[in-house]
Design an enzyme around this catalytic site. Structure first.
Site, PDB file in Angstrom:
ATOM      1  N   ASP A 152      -1.504 -12.347 -11.142  1.00 26.18           N
ATOM      2  CA  ASP A 152      -1.113 -12.962  -9.446  1.00 26.18           C
ATOM      3  C   ASP A 152      -0.212 -13.179  -9.256  1.00 26.18           C
ATOM      4  O   ASP A 152       0.747 -13.764  -8.596  1.00 26.18           O
ATOM      5  CB  ASP A 152      -2.432 -13.625  -8.449  1.00 26.18           C
ATOM      6  CG  ASP A 152      -3.503 -12.330  -9.224  1.00 26.18           C
ATOM      7  OD1 ASP A 152      -3.208 -10.638  -9.467  1.00 26.18           O
ATOM      8  OD2 ASP A 152      -4.580 -12.783  -9.229  1.00 26.18           O
ATOM      9  N   ARG A 187       7.249  11.826   4.418  1.00 25.86           N
ATOM     10  CA  ARG A 187       5.592  11.425   4.393  1.00 25.86           C
ATOM     11  C   ARG A 187       5.782   9.692   4.718  1.00 25.86           C
ATOM     12  O   ARG A 187       6.891   9.142   4.228  1.00 25.86           O
ATOM     13  CB  ARG A 187       4.565  11.791   3.386  1.00 25.86           C
ATOM     14  CG  ARG A 187       3.927  13.319   3.926  1.00 25.86           C
ATOM     15  CD  ARG A 187       3.146  13.320   2.512  1.00 25.86           C
ATOM     16  NE  ARG A 187       2.782  14.240   2.790  1.00 25.86           N
ATOM     17  CZ  ARG A 187       1.940  14.891   2.131  1.00 25.86           C
ATOM     18  NH1 ARG A 187       1.583  15.172   0.685  1.00 25.86           N
ATOM     19  NH2 ARG A 187       0.991  15.906   2.492  1.00 25.86           N
ATOM     20  N   GLN A 287      -2.763  -1.403 -12.236  1.00 23.54           N
ATOM     21  CA  GLN A 287      -1.850  -1.686 -12.449  1.00 23.54           C
ATOM     22  C   GLN A 287      -1.940  -3.013 -13.514  1.00 23.54           C
ATOM     23  O   GLN A 287      -1.223  -3.765 -13.586  1.00 23.54           O
ATOM     24  CB  GLN A 287      -2.132  -3.159 -10.895  1.00 23.54           C
ATOM     25  CG  GLN A 287      -1.436  -2.609  -9.836  1.00 23.54           C
ATOM     26  CD  GLN A 287      -1.615  -2.942  -8.461  1.00 23.54           C
ATOM     27  OE1 GLN A 287      -1.463  -3.637  -7.894  1.00 23.54           O
ATOM     28  NE2 GLN A 287      -2.930  -2.683  -7.715  1.00 23.54           N
TER      29      GLN A 287
END
Ligand code: F6P
Length: 367
Positions: A152, A187, A287
């Site tokens: 993080d 998109r 991740q």
């Protein structure tokens, strides 16, 4: 002969193995015995073969391996005093009086609490005849050193944490892949990334992939018309000829009323207001896993070596250090001050006192 143990705690982060290798090999080359505590704090509480003596070759292959080989856990027992009492007994029995903890701010706070309680834990173990005075006497002080392992990048007093850079690469590779399919179909994609209450991953990934809009906890969108503004901005990009739209949502992002921003709501907004064919991708644990990048391997190695140096320099009056990196240099800072400053940032976010644009080194921030 010093006996130094390392454990990994909290969510795994790529590079944690390199940190373990760095500590083990630096300890051995400085004439100390090295130990690995398996399964984080749970291994300290359980003791026995969860605390293993490590040799030079035991960490072979660790540099390039993802996750944490010695295991990690979010341990409830260690949050209570009886668990810490058991952990103290196990360490004394093994003759270990220095502990390097690689984890996030919660894990490092637990480590420093353990250090502060250490004398009273030993006293209680003697009073309850779990240990004798002779056994505890050589272990009057517990040395704790913190290594920040977290994808993080959410710890104050260090520019970067172990694992964050690898995670960012993984996110950017994923968004690059999404971009090519998005362009093909013209998109829009809403991509949700990890980061808990910290928007670093989302912000950096957004810059690196040229995203159209980014939501982060530190800086909620301002004004009640933020949805109109976002749609107008995305429409402007489309009018300029862009065939794809990428909106990145940090999992902890909040709106101007401090309510969580939902990726699903953002997808519906783009579909309903702009009539874009929109999909949503929550990247999830992809991740966090996988091989560490070069930066994380080297950061963790250098910090592991520094952690051993810090153990050897420590004493009863030296506050527990946290090994960080500041301005490209490996640094030692006061662990508890770093943890407290990290808490201040969280409180500032909760106060809507947004810190995104602030320099955390600015003394004014702490007033
Ligand atoms: O702190 C690392 C982290 O991956 C956060 O980004 C995420 O919110 C959390 O851990 C997920 O935790 P768990 O793996 O326990 O689901």
């Amino acid at each position: 002969r010093r006996k130094i143990a390392i454990l990994t705690s909290g969510g795994d982060a790529p590079g944690m193995n390199a940190a373990v290798r760095g500590v083990v090999r630096a300890a051995i080359s400085r004439g100390c015995d090295a130990y690995a505590v398996h399964e984080g704090y749970q291994g300290l509480v359980d003791g026995g073969n969860m605390i293993k003596r490590m040799g030079w070759d035991d960490v072979q292959g660790y540099l390039s391996t993802g996750g944490t080989v010695i295991g990690t856990a979010r341990c409830k027992a260690f949050r209570e005093r009886p668990g810490r009492l058991q952990a103290a007994k196990n360490l004394v029995k093994e003759g270990i009086d220095a502990l390097v903890v690689c984890g996030g701010d919660g894990s490092l706070t637990g480590a420093d609490l353990f250090r502060a309680e250490w004398p009273s834990l030993l006293q209680e173990l003697v009073e309850t005849e779990e240990l004798t005075e002779e056994e505890t006497e050589p272990f009057a002080h517990l040395n704790i050193v913190g290594l920040v392992g977290s994808i993080d990048n959410d710890m104050a007093s260090t520019d970067i944490t172990i694992g964050a850079t690898t995670c960012l690469h993984r996110i950017c590779e994923s968004i690059d892949s999404i971009s090519s399919t998005a362009s093909s179909h013209s998109r829009a994609f809403v991509v949700e990334v990890m980061g808990r209450h910290c928007g670093w991953l989302a912000l950096m990934a957004g810059i690196a992939t040229g995203a159209d809009f980014i939501f982060i906890p530190e800086r909620p969108p301002s004004g009640d018309d933020w949805q109109d503004n976002m749609c107008a901005e995305i429409k402007r990009h489309r009018d300029l000829g862009k065939r794809k739209t990428i909106v990145i949502v940090s999992e902890g992002a909040i709106d101007n009323n401090l309510k969580p921003i939902s990726s699903k709501d953002m997808m519906d907004l783009l579909t309903d207001r702009l009539h874009l064919d929109t999909r949503m991708t929550i990247l999830g644990h992809v991740q966090r896993g996988g091989k560490p990048c070069v930066f994380d391997r080297n950061l963790a190695t250098m910090q592991g070596v520094e952690a051993v140096e810090a153990v050897l320099a420590s004493g009863p009056d030296v506050p527990s250090p946290m090994i960080g990196m500041n301005e490209n240099t490996i640094s030692r800072t006061d662990l508890m001050k770093a943890v407290a400053l990290t808490g201040d940032v969280a409180k500032a976010i909760a106060r809507k006192d947004f810190v995104g644009a602030m320099d955390l080194r600015d003394p004014a921030f702490n007033q």
